[in-house]
Design a protein around this motif. Structure first.
Motif, PDB file in Angstrom:
ATOM      1  N   ASN A  25      30.612  38.995  38.188  1.00 48.23           N
ATOM      2  CA  ASN A  25      31.858  39.374  37.555  1.00 48.23           C
ATOM      3  C   ASN A  25      31.690  40.535  36.585  1.00 48.23           C
ATOM      4  O   ASN A  25      32.648  41.223  36.282  1.00 48.23           O
ATOM      5  N   ASP A  26      30.498  40.749  36.082  1.00 43.86           N
ATOM      6  CA  ASP A  26      30.249  41.827  35.131  1.00 43.86           C
ATOM      7  C   ASP A  26      29.509  43.004  35.764  1.00 43.86           C
ATOM      8  O   ASP A  26      29.012  43.870  35.058  1.00 43.86           O
ATOM      9  N   ASP A  27      29.416  43.034  37.071  1.00 48.24           N
ATOM     10  CA  ASP A  27      28.654  44.061  37.762  1.00 48.24           C
ATOM     11  C   ASP A  27      29.602  45.028  38.466  1.00 48.24           C
ATOM     12  O   ASP A  27      30.101  44.726  39.554  1.00 48.24           O
ATOM     13  N   PRO A  28      29.859  46.192  37.868  1.00 52.73           N
ATOM     14  CA  PRO A  28      30.797  47.132  38.494  1.00 52.73           C
ATOM     15  C   PRO A  28      30.309  47.637  39.850  1.00 52.73           C
ATOM     16  O   PRO A  28      31.122  47.860  40.756  1.00 52.73           O
ATOM     17  N   SER A 104      33.045  49.649  33.070  1.00 54.62           N
ATOM     18  CA  SER A 104      33.004  48.190  33.180  1.00 54.62           C
ATOM     19  C   SER A 104      33.948  47.742  34.300  1.00 54.62           C
ATOM     20  O   SER A 104      34.821  48.500  34.751  1.00 54.62           O
ATOM     21  N   VAL A 105      33.771  46.517  34.735  1.00 51.16           N
ATOM     22  CA  VAL A 105      34.658  45.944  35.743  1.00 51.16           C
ATOM     23  C   VAL A 105      36.096  45.962  35.227  1.00 51.16           C
ATOM     24  O   VAL A 105      37.021  46.317  35.952  1.00 51.16           O
ATOM     25  N   GLU A 106      36.271  45.613  33.981  1.00 51.36           N
ATOM     26  CA  GLU A 106      37.609  45.611  33.378  1.00 51.36           C
ATOM     27  C   GLU A 106      38.243  47.000  33.448  1.00 51.36           C
ATOM     28  O   GLU A 106      39.417  47.145  33.795  1.00 51.36           O
ATOM     29  N   SER A 112      42.554  50.970  38.482  1.00 52.93           N
ATOM     30  CA  SER A 112      43.102  50.740  39.826  1.00 52.93           C
ATOM     31  C   SER A 112      44.562  50.323  39.772  1.00 52.93           C
ATOM     32  O   SER A 112      45.263  50.414  40.787  1.00 52.93           O
ATOM     33  N   CYS A 113      45.027  49.873  38.633  1.00 57.12           N
ATOM     34  CA  CYS A 113      46.412  49.432  38.483  1.00 57.12           C
ATOM     35  C   CYS A 113      47.371  50.570  38.148  1.00 57.12           C
ATOM     36  O   CYS A 113      48.569  50.428  38.333  1.00 57.12           O
ATOM     37  N   ALA A 114      46.860  51.662  37.653  1.00 61.17           N
ATOM     38  CA  ALA A 114      47.711  52.779  37.240  1.00 61.17           C
ATOM     39  C   ALA A 114      48.328  53.448  38.465  1.00 61.17           C
ATOM     40  O   ALA A 114      47.719  53.535  39.514  1.00 61.17           O
ATOM     41  N   PHE A 115      49.540  53.937  38.281  1.00 60.13           N
ATOM     42  CA  PHE A 115      50.201  54.656  39.386  1.00 60.13           C
ATOM     43  C   PHE A 115      49.742  56.071  39.447  1.00 60.13           C
ATOM     44  O   PHE A 115      49.378  56.760  38.643  1.00 60.13           O
TER      45      PHE A 115
END
Length: 115
Positions: A25-28, A104-106, A112-115
């Motif tokens: 989960n923390d590995d981009p 980071s993954v976050e 990826s959410c930005a338009f």
């Protein structure tokens, strides 16, 4: 191995698997590679229709499933403006996985959410 040590060995295996999933989960790099697999499977599916499932290995399917699950969970628990998981996966997959400094993954998920 006697029957008394079997449950201990089994618990050790489960805890190591749980630890591995927390690390992932923390590995981009893992997320980027997983999203590349997901996008690739859908390219194969579009090109070969019913044969995509036959040419996808179990490890490719697991990595792709990881990406899809992360994206679905992120959209469910955040204010992600992107409703198309494929677009989100393609954005993450387009990031160079072997860059000197990976976000980071976050951060990858937010971008990826930005338009």
């Amino acid at each position: 191995m006697n029957t008394r040590t079997l449950p201990i060995a089994f618990l050790g295996l489960l805890s190591s698997l749980a630890f591995a999933s927390v690390q992932a989960n923390d590995d981009p790099e893992h997320l980027i590679q997983s999203c590349k697999e997901l996008v690739s499977i859908y390219v194969k599916r579009d090109q070969q229709h019913l044969f995509a499932g036959l040419v996808t290995s179990p490890s490719e399917a697991l990595r792709a499933g990881y990406c899809r699950g992360v994206l679905d969970e992120y959209r469910r628990s955040s204010h992600c403006a992107q409703s198309n998981w494929h677009t989100q996966a393609a954005r993450i997959a387009g990031y160079p996985a072997y860059a000197e400094e990976l976000p980071s993954v976050e951060t990858l998920l937010k971008q990826s959410c930005a338009f």
